[in-house]
Design a protein around this motif. Structure first.
Motif, PDB file in Angstrom:
ATOM      1  N   ARG A  60     -81.488-109.907 -32.463  1.00 22.31           N
ATOM      2  CA  ARG A  60     -80.904-109.921 -31.114  1.00 22.31           C
ATOM      3  C   ARG A  60     -79.852-108.823 -30.997  1.00 22.31           C
ATOM      4  O   ARG A  60     -79.217-108.442 -31.958  1.00 22.31           O
ATOM      5  CB  ARG A  60     -80.286-111.284 -30.796  1.00 22.31           C
ATOM      6  N   ILE A  61     -79.697-108.296 -29.797  1.00 20.69           N
ATOM      7  CA  ILE A  61     -78.704-107.262 -29.546  1.00 20.69           C
ATOM      8  C   ILE A  61     -77.320-107.891 -29.601  1.00 20.69           C
ATOM      9  O   ILE A  61     -77.081-108.945 -28.999  1.00 20.69           O
ATOM     10  CB  ILE A  61     -78.922-106.600 -28.176  1.00 20.69           C
ATOM     11  N   VAL A  62     -76.404-107.257 -30.326  1.00 16.97           N
ATOM     12  CA  VAL A  62     -75.019-107.731 -30.364  1.00 16.97           C
ATOM     13  C   VAL A  62     -74.062-106.703 -29.789  1.00 16.97           C
ATOM     14  O   VAL A  62     -72.981-107.058 -29.308  1.00 16.97           O
ATOM     15  CB  VAL A  62     -74.557-108.140 -31.781  1.00 16.97           C
ATOM     16  N   ALA A  63     -74.430-105.412 -29.825  1.00 19.85           N
ATOM     17  CA  ALA A  63     -73.510-104.384 -29.336  1.00 19.85           C
ATOM     18  C   ALA A  63     -74.279-103.146 -28.905  1.00 19.85           C
ATOM     19  O   ALA A  63     -75.383-102.877 -29.391  1.00 19.85           O
ATOM     20  CB  ALA A  63     -72.503-104.017 -30.418  1.00 19.85           C
ATOM     21  N   LEU A  64     -73.654-102.405 -27.983  1.00 18.02           N
ATOM     22  CA  LEU A  64     -74.221-101.156 -27.480  1.00 18.02           C
ATOM     23  C   LEU A  64     -73.169-100.062 -27.567  1.00 18.02           C
ATOM     24  O   LEU A  64     -71.983-100.314 -27.330  1.00 18.02           O
ATOM     25  CB  LEU A  64     -74.646-101.315 -26.012  1.00 18.02           C
ATOM     26  N   LEU A  65     -73.610 -98.858 -27.847  1.00 20.96           N
ATOM     27  CA  LEU A  65     -72.757 -97.679 -27.828  1.00 20.96           C
ATOM     28  C   LEU A  65     -73.301 -96.768 -26.741  1.00 20.96           C
ATOM     29  O   LEU A  65     -74.470 -96.380 -26.784  1.00 20.96           O
ATOM     30  CB  LEU A  65     -72.785 -96.971 -29.183  1.00 20.96           C
ATOM     31  N   GLU A  66     -72.477 -96.457 -25.749  1.00 20.44           N
ATOM     32  CA  GLU A  66     -72.894 -95.620 -24.628  1.00 20.44           C
ATOM     33  C   GLU A  66     -72.079 -94.341 -24.608  1.00 20.44           C
ATOM     34  O   GLU A  66     -70.843 -94.380 -24.602  1.00 20.44           O
ATOM     35  CB  GLU A  66     -72.672 -96.361 -23.293  1.00 20.44           C
ATOM     36  N   LEU A 125     -69.183-100.192 -26.561  1.00 22.62           N
ATOM     37  CA  LEU A 125     -68.273 -99.075 -26.807  1.00 22.62           C
ATOM     38  C   LEU A 125     -68.748 -97.928 -25.927  1.00 22.62           C
ATOM     39  O   LEU A 125     -69.912 -97.522 -26.003  1.00 22.62           O
ATOM     40  CB  LEU A 125     -68.290 -98.658 -28.280  1.00 22.62           C
ATOM     41  N   ILE A 126     -67.856 -97.451 -25.057  1.00 17.75           N
ATOM     42  CA  ILE A 126     -68.192 -96.364 -24.143  1.00 17.75           C
ATOM     43  C   ILE A 126     -67.321 -95.159 -24.460  1.00 17.75           C
ATOM     44  O   ILE A 126     -66.094 -95.268 -24.531  1.00 17.75           O
ATOM     45  CB  ILE A 126     -68.013 -96.787 -22.671  1.00 17.75           C
ATOM     46  N   VAL A 127     -67.980 -94.020 -24.625  1.00 19.45           N
ATOM     47  CA  VAL A 127     -67.305 -92.747 -24.850  1.00 19.45           C
ATOM     48  C   VAL A 127     -67.508 -91.926 -23.573  1.00 19.45           C
ATOM     49  O   VAL A 127     -68.626 -91.494 -23.275  1.00 19.45           O
ATOM     50  CB  VAL A 127     -67.891 -92.023 -26.089  1.00 19.45           C
ATOM     51  N   ASP A 128     -66.429 -91.734 -22.815  1.00 19.74           N
ATOM     52  CA  ASP A 128     -66.478 -91.011 -21.536  1.00 19.74           C
ATOM     53  C   ASP A 128     -65.630 -89.752 -21.663  1.00 19.74           C
ATOM     54  O   ASP A 128     -64.422 -89.781 -21.436  1.00 19.74           O
ATOM     55  CB  ASP A 128     -65.966 -91.903 -20.404  1.00 19.74           C
ATOM     56  N   LEU A 129     -66.272 -88.644 -22.028  1.00 16.21           N
ATOM     57  CA  LEU A 129     -65.552 -87.394 -22.254  1.00 16.21           C
ATOM     58  C   LEU A 129     -65.767 -86.389 -21.120  1.00 16.21           C
ATOM     59  O   LEU A 129     -65.584 -85.187 -21.298  1.00 16.21           O
ATOM     60  CB  LEU A 129     -65.972 -86.790 -23.598  1.00 16.21           C
TER      61      LEU A 129
END
Length: 146
Positions: free
Chosen positions: A8-14, A45-49
């Motif tokens: 199952r999905i537990v985390a996403l990195l965007e 976790l979102i990385v918005d650069l």
């Protein structure tokens, strides 16, 4: 990130791209996807650069947080880019690292449970990836802005 026992999905990195901010439709789609993920209890976790646009004047996190909370978020004037780790537990929590162009990336938590996380080594990963860029393209990237 999937759980080893049951897949199952537990985390996403965007990683936010310019396309995510290119139109109202794209921005709305990204925000809806992030909010839905958090309500499905996927940590994020979102990385918005990329700089804020008129569609996200407080960055992607500001747009997402507006959907989750009545407490508005404001970016510092000299740090317009964001790294944000969300814990999808109850209540939803956001750990925000504003940053700016030319600053080293801060290591960020990627939650696996509402309280447990692993550190994502963003700066070390960027440096290692950049070393693999061919010299021709590093010269282009490193050229002074005209």
């Amino acid at each position: 990130i999937r759980h080893a026992s049951d897949d199952r999905i537990v985390a996403l990195l965007e990683l936010v791209s310019p396309g995510n901010k290119s139109s109202t439709t794209e921005m709305k789609s990204f925000v809806e996807k992030a909010v839905e993920a958090l309500y499905r209890e996927f940590h994020l976790l979102i990385v918005d650069l990329f700089p804020p646009t008129r569609r996200d004047p407080q960055g992607i996190h500001g747009a997402i947080w507006n959907e989750l909370s009545d407490n508005p978020f404001a970016l510092p004037p000299d740090e317009r880019l964001t790294l944000v780790a969300y814990s999808a537990g109850q209540p939803k929590r956001a750990y925000i690292e504003p940053t700016g162009v030319g600053r080293p990336l801060t290591d960020m938590p990627l939650f696996l449970t509402p309280d447990d996380y692993v550190n994502v080594l963003l700066e070390a990963t960027y440096v290692a990836a950049y070393r693999g860029v061919p010299r021709k393209w590093r010269d282009v990237l490193d050229a002074p802005a005209t």
